[in-house]
Design a protein around this motif. Structure first.
Motif, PDB file in Angstrom:
ATOM      1  N   VAL A 131       0.845  -1.190   0.000  1.00  0.00           N
ATOM      2  CA  VAL A 131       0.000   0.000   0.000  1.00  0.00           C
ATOM      3  C   VAL A 131       0.886   1.247   0.000  1.00  0.00           C
ATOM      4  CG1 VAL A 131      -1.633   1.353   1.369  1.00  0.00           C
ATOM      5  CG2 VAL A 131      -2.019  -1.080   1.014  1.00  0.00           C
ATOM      6  N   MET A 132       1.963   1.209   0.780  1.00  0.00           N
ATOM      7  CA  MET A 132       2.902   2.336   0.807  1.00  0.00           C
ATOM      8  C   MET A 132       3.464   2.583  -0.596  1.00  0.00           C
ATOM      9  SD  MET A 132       3.240   3.904   3.543  1.00  0.00           S
ATOM     10  CE  MET A 132       1.678   3.693   4.306  1.00  0.00           C
ATOM     11  N   ARG A 133       3.802   1.501  -1.289  1.00  0.00           N
ATOM     12  CA  ARG A 133       4.355   1.638  -2.638  1.00  0.00           C
ATOM     13  C   ARG A 133       3.338   2.300  -3.573  1.00  0.00           C
ATOM     14  NH1 ARG A 133       4.638  -0.989  -7.578  1.00  0.00           N
ATOM     15  NH2 ARG A 133       3.217  -2.651  -6.995  1.00  0.00           N
ATOM     16  N   LEU A 134       2.086   1.854  -3.453  1.00  0.00           N
ATOM     17  CA  LEU A 134       1.064   2.396  -4.349  1.00  0.00           C
ATOM     18  C   LEU A 134       0.726   3.838  -4.000  1.00  0.00           C
ATOM     19  CD1 LEU A 134      -0.895  -0.905  -4.552  1.00  0.00           C
ATOM     20  CD2 LEU A 134       0.084   0.289  -6.502  1.00  0.00           C
ATOM     21  N   VAL A 135       0.803   4.172  -2.716  1.00  0.00           N
ATOM     22  CA  VAL A 135       0.590   5.568  -2.326  1.00  0.00           C
ATOM     23  C   VAL A 135       1.725   6.425  -2.896  1.00  0.00           C
ATOM     24  CG1 VAL A 135       0.595   7.169  -0.385  1.00  0.00           C
ATOM     25  CG2 VAL A 135      -0.788   5.093  -0.283  1.00  0.00           C
ATOM     26  N   ALA A 136       2.951   5.952  -2.741  1.00  0.00           N
ATOM     27  CA  ALA A 136       4.099   6.708  -3.261  1.00  0.00           C
ATOM     28  C   ALA A 136       3.998   6.858  -4.775  1.00  0.00           C
ATOM     29  CB  ALA A 136       5.402   6.004  -2.883  1.00  0.00           C
ATOM     30  N   LEU A 137       3.419   5.859  -5.408  1.00  0.00           N
ATOM     31  CA  LEU A 137       3.304   5.866  -6.866  1.00  0.00           C
ATOM     32  C   LEU A 137       2.221   6.843  -7.331  1.00  0.00           C
ATOM     33  CD1 LEU A 137       4.589   4.260  -9.191  1.00  0.00           C
ATOM     34  CD2 LEU A 137       2.729   2.639  -9.006  1.00  0.00           C
ATOM     35  N   ASN A 138       1.156   6.964  -6.544  1.00  0.00           N
ATOM     36  CA  ASN A 138      -0.006   7.713  -7.009  1.00  0.00           C
ATOM     37  C   ASN A 138      -0.200   9.085  -6.380  1.00  0.00           C
ATOM     38  OD1 ASN A 138      -1.502   5.919  -8.959  1.00  0.00           O
ATOM     39  ND2 ASN A 138      -1.134   4.518  -7.262  1.00  0.00           N
ATOM     40  N   VAL A 140       1.166  11.859  -6.506  1.00  0.00           N
ATOM     41  CA  VAL A 140       2.219  12.514  -7.280  1.00  0.00           C
ATOM     42  C   VAL A 140       2.574  13.895  -6.715  1.00  0.00           C
ATOM     43  CG1 VAL A 140       2.852  13.312  -9.585  1.00  0.00           C
ATOM     44  CG2 VAL A 140       1.570  11.208  -9.308  1.00  0.00           C
ATOM     45  N   ASP A 141       1.569  14.618  -6.182  1.00  0.00           N
ATOM     46  CA  ASP A 141       1.851  15.958  -5.648  1.00  0.00           C
ATOM     47  C   ASP A 141       2.917  15.913  -4.559  1.00  0.00           C
ATOM     48  OD1 ASP A 141       0.043  17.002  -7.299  1.00  0.00           O
ATOM     49  OD2 ASP A 141      -1.569  17.223  -5.834  1.00  0.00           O
ATOM     50  N   LEU A 142       2.853  14.861  -3.765  1.00  0.00           N
ATOM     51  CA  LEU A 142       3.803  14.765  -2.648  1.00  0.00           C
ATOM     52  C   LEU A 142       5.092  14.067  -3.074  1.00  0.00           C
ATOM     53  CD1 LEU A 142       4.263  15.187   0.408  1.00  0.00           C
ATOM     54  CD2 LEU A 142       3.375  12.895   0.770  1.00  0.00           C
ATOM     55  N   THR A 143       4.963  12.933  -3.736  1.00  0.00           N
ATOM     56  CA  THR A 143       6.135  12.066  -3.927  1.00  0.00           C
ATOM     57  C   THR A 143       6.707  12.102  -5.334  1.00  0.00           C
ATOM     58  OG1 THR A 143       4.762  10.226  -4.619  1.00  0.00           O
ATOM     59  CG2 THR A 143       5.158  10.434  -2.271  1.00  0.00           C
ATOM     60  N   GLN A 144       6.051  12.823  -6.246  1.00  0.00           N
ATOM     61  CA  GLN A 144       6.441  12.818  -7.659  1.00  0.00           C
ATOM     62  C   GLN A 144       6.142  11.484  -8.339  1.00  0.00           C
ATOM     63  OE1 GLN A 144       7.883  15.634  -9.360  1.00  0.00           O
ATOM     64  NE2 GLN A 144       7.153  16.548  -7.481  1.00  0.00           N
ATOM     65  N   GLY A 145       5.547  10.562  -7.586  1.00  0.00           N
ATOM     66  CA  GLY A 145       5.155   9.268  -8.152  1.00  0.00           C
ATOM     67  C   GLY A 145       6.276   8.604  -8.910  1.00  0.00           C
ATOM     68  N   PRO A 146       5.954   8.056 -10.093  1.00  0.00           N
ATOM     69  CA  PRO A 146       6.971   7.314 -10.853  1.00  0.00           C
ATOM     70  C   PRO A 146       8.050   8.231 -11.424  1.00  0.00           C
ATOM     71  CG  PRO A 146       4.932   7.502 -12.097  1.00  0.00           C
ATOM     72  CD  PRO A 146       4.652   8.055 -10.745  1.00  0.00           C
ATOM     73  N   LEU A 147       7.868   9.551 -11.313  1.00  0.00           N
ATOM     74  CA  LEU A 147       8.890  10.458 -11.809  1.00  0.00           C
ATOM     75  C   LEU A 147      10.101  10.464 -10.886  1.00  0.00           C
ATOM     76  CD1 LEU A 147       6.271  11.253 -13.243  1.00  0.00           C
ATOM     77  CD2 LEU A 147       6.932  13.613 -13.058  1.00  0.00           C
ATOM     78  N   ALA A 148       9.963   9.864  -9.727  1.00  0.00           N
ATOM     79  CA  ALA A 148      11.029   9.739  -8.739  1.00  0.00           C
ATOM     80  C   ALA A 148      11.361  11.073  -8.084  1.00  0.00           C
ATOM     81  CB  ALA A 148      12.293   9.139  -9.334  1.00  0.00           C
ATOM     82  N   LEU A 149      11.767  11.007  -6.819  1.00  0.00           N
ATOM     83  CA  LEU A 149      12.273  12.192  -6.129  1.00  0.00           C
ATOM     84  C   LEU A 149      13.740  12.274  -6.470  1.00  0.00           C
ATOM     85  CD1 LEU A 149      10.888  12.288  -2.483  1.00  0.00           C
ATOM     86  CD2 LEU A 149      10.443  13.912  -4.311  1.00  0.00           C
ATOM     87  N   ASN A 150      14.082  13.285  -7.252  1.00  0.00           N
ATOM     88  CA  ASN A 150      15.463  13.371  -7.740  1.00  0.00           C
ATOM     89  C   ASN A 150      16.167  14.538  -7.066  1.00  0.00           C
ATOM     90  OD1 ASN A 150      17.692  12.805  -9.238  1.00  0.00           O
ATOM     91  ND2 ASN A 150      16.629  12.806 -11.194  1.00  0.00           N
ATOM     92  N   ASN A 151      17.468  14.597  -7.251  1.00  0.00           N
ATOM     93  CA  ASN A 151      18.273  15.704  -6.710  1.00  0.00           C
ATOM     94  C   ASN A 151      18.103  15.874  -5.210  1.00  0.00           C
ATOM     95  OD1 ASN A 151      19.565  16.755  -9.110  1.00  0.00           O
ATOM     96  ND2 ASN A 151      17.476  17.245  -9.776  1.00  0.00           N
TER      97      ASN A 151
END
Lengths: 347, 290, 385
Positions: A131-138, A140-151
């Motif tokens: 569930v954590m993975r799917l939340v991080a994936l979806n 997007v406003d918070l985690t950038q989703g599949p775009l990854a948190l970069n830099n």
């Protein structure tokens, strides 16, 4: 001999960058060390309280995301019109935040472990991580989703005379990881050798007996879960600020499995177990990789896991201890023998 | 209205394969108390088997499915015989670790043999859908629903009316008494594992042609199967059947009206909610199987 | 116990030796960072095979600067963190002076900070997000069209397609979201309404829920952006739902022949924006090279469908080789500078880098050719518009 050994190992640990000149090998060492910290934290639950938490990577990932977001800042809109803006904090602040947030989640899982047991607990913990993975994936406003948190910025510390120092150097980062690792080791050591630790082991072995002699089951299990999650969160924070990029796949089950393999092969419920297992499975890929495809490497892992459960069900460290014990054939103090016995599989 | 009907039709067609997955796992879980991490790998094995038979050997699509299911049963029996029988009686953690090892091994041997590129299975069904009033459904999915339902009914019949089925039920109720009555418990375990594996392979063989075949397709299938089993209650075949359909409906409606990104999250949310509030599953009849 | 310590220590040293030793042959290494497994495996393998053909061709002619070139191929598993990790491995352990990669926009964006850290240039062969060349990363040189250029090229013929309203179905990453944005803006400029914008996860396999929404929408056109595997499923599922719309796909990772082979009649009358037309090699900018490449591709027994992607790897390695030749040495900084002087004709067209992004740290962007193709009765045709 007994005194000299820890000092010897500490020396090995802290001089490692001196004889590891190759930056890639140092890189592997750092990643391995971070996973060893995570494995040590898992061992607290798995080895000492007997709770097979297979969602451990959730705490690692939560620590990583919490830490990264603390230092990167975010701007989110919650349902109900609540608008939260967090300005970036210094990267080093992410470390305690990661620990606290992961610890809080550990509290929840600790409470949960009372409602559901055995196989159910395993599945709940796996589901929690998914569930954590799917939340991080979806989200997007918070985690950038599949775009990854970069830099993600590196940790920075304030040094007298130098001022703000950003840790880009692998050697310096290695010492940071080593220091956190030693701290976690000492905390776990203190914990399991204290009254609390004995209570945990008693719980694992015979719960009803433990309760009847007045051990407060809830308190100890929750305490273990919180400590374990917090340490995994610390490892996650180290990972985020070292690799400098995280994406939702940090929550993949395979990372939990990596930690479990480290603990089980090394010897669950022993202090040195996760370290021995971690060193083997941290460096094995690097060595094996030159010869075989990654798929074969994982096939070897899988097979090795089965073989170890079959042949050395208690892991490498207890097996070696047993070997030295047998060789001495002396009447050692009984407590050692008893400790070793605790890890025997219940039938 | 049209959209809702279409969502419901989609879910119904998916539900039968979910039920197959769930029944297979609930049998193994209920009777052997093994958290079977290889379940998803049997699912992908079924799909790859159909692909291999059809693409490489030129076997007829329908024959390929039958062969894939039988091969799945045999592979399941082999896993039970080689990995679980030697550690019979070990605690649940030990068997779980062995199954995780087997899962990693199987998945990566698939990756090694087939490569990471997804495979697509050809079917003899026309692309044009069947139009039923406002909704349209593909012939392939209708086939999946029909075969899935037949297999579910056949499993019921097997458990309720055959000698082996009765022995399985007896073992579920009480291992020791069943053993005293002369039931060969070891044989029952192998048979159960083979049956459960065959059902997983059937689900894979049926869904493989609908979607794509990849080495990691089993992971999400495993987790969905766990969700279905927990939803339906341990060892409860009816529960697993209904659970499979419920999961399909929740997923499809969730994807349609909440967010398509959370489609796969629905199963896990179900697991967590059920275990927190009704740990025995929605259909509490864990005292008997069937 | 001490024996054990000694044993472990010597084992560690041995392992260190195994890692640091070797690798002394005289070759020029080029790092290849591609998705060989995971959601984009099909595309990543095609690009890598195209790169191999270019490398073999160059080596057959005697190599570069008197040395053979050696591709160091790493699998980024279609995952950003893995892309950054293998990128770091290529730069730190293999010490490659230049890289090709990393297919997806999110994958390339993940590698970029590492390139800044280790100062190694990378030729971007597929990624389309506008962010890549606007980030101020002077180590980026891109030969694939960013979605804005793709949209602009499409804009030249869009009026002839008589679209009134378009919905979007895009992959949920930098590629898909960037495409929805850039094409949406272009549509509005041409007076075309933009309806629903639905996303799908990178490894989603069941898009029926999204497609059911499109069925209820009044748009006449559905723009789809994702790679071939997901496209196959979308067309099959759309056919199963009886979804009749004007489908146009973007991004050049469709491999139309694979769509025809796997989705059959479901892809008839669909349009696709591609960057290479192997069906009519004489229409490409360098017909002789295209024919040679296509022949070699077939000779190696690869799937014809892969050509619309594999040319990227081929062009990429040839552009890199041109830069190394201009640089005169296999040194990252020299190669970076030399990229600005590259001017060759690739299979897709002229490769010459223009400056993009913040002044002083510009990235290179070449302007590729974009083609619109249509599938009619299981055959690829160039539509007459």
């Amino acid at each position: 001999m007994k005194r000299a050994l820890p000092i010897f190992w500490l020396l090995v640990l802290f001089t490692l960058p001196v004889w590891l000149r190759d930056p890639y090998f140092l890189h592997i060492t750092i990643i391995t060390a971070i996973f060893i910290i995570a494995a040590m934290s898992l061992n607290l639950l798995l080895g000492y309280t007997g709770q097979l938490s297979l969602g451990h990577v959730a705490f690692f990932g939560i620590g990583a995301y919490a830490s990264a977001l603390t230092s990167l800042g975010f701007d989110i809109e919650l349902p109900g019109g609540l608008h939260i803006v967090h300005a970036p904090w210094p990267a080093i602040a992410g470390f305690p935040v990661g620990i606290v947030v992961a610890g809080l989640c550990g509290y929840m899982i600790g409470k949960l472990s009372f409602k559901v047991r055995g196989a159910y607990f395993v599945i709940v913990t796996i589901s929690f991580a998914e569930v954590m993975r799917l939340v991080a994936l979806n989200w997007v406003d918070l985690t950038q989703g599949p775009l990854a948190l970069n830099n993600i910025p590196p940790y920075s510390i304030w040094l007298p005379g130098i001022g703000e120092y950003e840790i880009w150097s692998k050697v310096v980062f290695f010492y940071v990881v080593a220091a956190v690792g030693v701290a976690c080791y000492l905390i776990i050591q203190r914990l399991v050798q204290s009254r609390i630790g004995r209570a945990m082991v008693a719980l694992k072995d015979n719960e009803s007996l433990a309760i009847s002699v007045g051990i407060d089951v809830t308190r100890y299990l929750v305490l273990a879960a919180v400590m374990s999650a917090a340490m995994a969160g610390a490892a996650g924070s180290l990972y985020a600020h070292y690799v400098k990029i995280i994406d939702p796949e940090i929550f993949l089950f395979i990372y939990t499995v990596t930690m479990v393999i480290m603990v089980i092969t090394g010897g669950k419920g022993t202090l040195a177990g996760p370290i021995v297992g971690g060193v083997i499975f941290g460096f094995l890929p690097v060595v094996v990789r030159s010869y075989v495809a990654p798929a074969v490497q994982w096939m070897i892992y899988g097979a090795l896991m089965i073989v170890i459960v079959f042949l050395l069900p208690r892991g490498i460290v207890p097996a070696i201890e047993q070997y030295f014990l047998n060789r001495k054939q002396a009447d050692r103090p009984p407590d050692v023998a008893v400790l070793a016995d605790l890890d025997a599989p219940k039938s | 209205m049209q959209e809702l009907l279409q969502h419901l039709a989609n879910a119904l067609l998916l539900g039968s394969t979910y039920a197959l997955l769930g029944i297979g796992l609930t049998l193994i879980f209920g009777i052997m108390r093994v958290v079977n991490f290889t379940h998803g790998e049997l699912y992908s094995f079924g799909a790859y088997a159909v692909f291999f038979l059809e693409a490489a050997l030129g076997v007829n699509f329908f024959v390929a499915i039958v062969v894939a299911v039988i091969a799945g049963c045999l592979l399941g029996a082999l896993i039970e015989f080689a990995l679980l029988r030697p550690i019979q009686g070990a605690d649940i953690d030990t068997t779980m670790l062995v199954m995780i090892g087997a899962w990693i091994f199987m998945q990566n041997s698939e990756l090694l043999y087939w490569g990471g590129v997804a495979k697509s299975i050809k079917t003899p069904f026309p692309e044009a859908p069947l139009q039923l009033g406002l909704i349209s459904v593909s012939w392939l999915r209708i086939f999946v629903l029909v075969v899935g339902s037949v297999l579910i009914v056949a499993t019921y019949f097997f458990i309720d009316h055959t000698k082996l089925g009765k022995a399985i039920r007896a073992t579920f109720q009480d291992h020791d008494t069943a053993a005293l009555m002369g039931i060969n418990i070891k044989g029952i375990y192998t048979a159960t594992f083979a049956l459960g594996s065959g059902l997983a392979a059937a689900a894979g063989a049926l869904l493989g042609p609908v979607f794509l075949v990849t080495p990691t397709m089993g992971d999400i299938a495993s987790l969905k199967a766990f969700a279905i089993v927990i939803l339906g209650g341990l060892g409860n075949i009816t529960g697993a059947t209904i659970g499979g359909f419920i999961l399909a409906f929740v997923e499809e409606l969730g994807a349609g009206y909440v967010s398509s990104g959370y489609r796969d999250a629905m199963g896990f949310v179900i697991i967590i909610v059920i275990l927190l509030f009704k740990p025995t599953g929605l259909f509490t009849r864990a005292d008997r199987i069937g | 116990m001490r024996k054990l310590a000694g044993l472990l220590a010597s084992a560690a040293i041995l392992a260190a030796g195994a890692v640091t030793g070797a690798n002394a042959q005289e070759t020029i290494k080029i790092g290849v960072n591609e998705p060989l497994t995971g959601a984009f495996a099909a595309s990543g393998n095609y690009v890598t095979n195209g790169a191999k053909i270019a490398a073999d061709e160059i080596n057959a002619k005697g190599g570069l600067l008197g040395k053979k070139i050696q591709l160091v191929i790493e699998d980024n598993k279609s995952n950003p963190t893995e892309a950054a990790t293998v990128g770091e491995k290529l730069m730190v352990r293999d010490k490659v002076p230049v890289m090709l990669g990393a297919w997806g926009s999110s994958l390339t964006l993940a590698v970029m900070p590492k390139m800044m850290e280790y100062k190694v240039p990378m030729l971007v062969e597929t990624s389309s997000s506008g962010k890549i060349t606007k980030a101020g990363n002077p180590y980026i040189f891109r030969i694939s069209p960013p979605s804005a250029i793709e949209a602009e090229a499409f804009g030249k013929i869009i009026d002839k397609l008589h679209i009134k309203k378009a919905d979007f179905l895009v992959i949920n990453n930098d590629w898909g979201l960037g495409t929805a944005q850039d094409f949406g803006a272009m549509f509005k400029k041409h007076g075309i309404k933009v309806g629903l914008v639905e996303r799908m996860g990178e490894s989603d396999q069941d898009m029926s829920a999204q497609l059911a929404k499109f069925k209820a929408s009044d748009a006449d056109t559905l723009m789809v952006t994702t790679a071939v595997d997901q496209l196959t499923l979308i067309f099959k599922q759309a056919a199963a739902l009886g979804l009749k719309k004007n489908f146009i796909t973007t991004g050049g990772s469709q491999n139309p022949d694979q769509l025809i082979a796997q989705a059959g009649a479901a892809v008839n009358d669909t349009k696709h924006l591609v960057f290479f037309v192997p069906w009519v090699p004489e229409a490409t900018p360098d017909p002789a090279a295209s024919k040679r490449f296509i022949a070699e591709w077939k000779k190696r027994g690869y799937n014809f469908a892969g050509l619309t992607e594999s040319f990227r790897g081929y062009d990429g390695i040839r552009a890199i080789a041109a830069a190394i030749e201009k640089a005169g040495k296999a040194d990252p900084e020299a190669i970076r500078k030399a990229f600005w002087q590259v001017d060759i004709t690739g299979l897709n067209g002229r490769i010459k880098f223009n400056k993009e992004g913040p002044a002083g740290k510009e990235s290179g962007q070449s302007v590729p050719t974009v083609y619109l193709i249509e599938i009619e009765n299981g055959k690829v045709v160039i539509p007459k518009i």
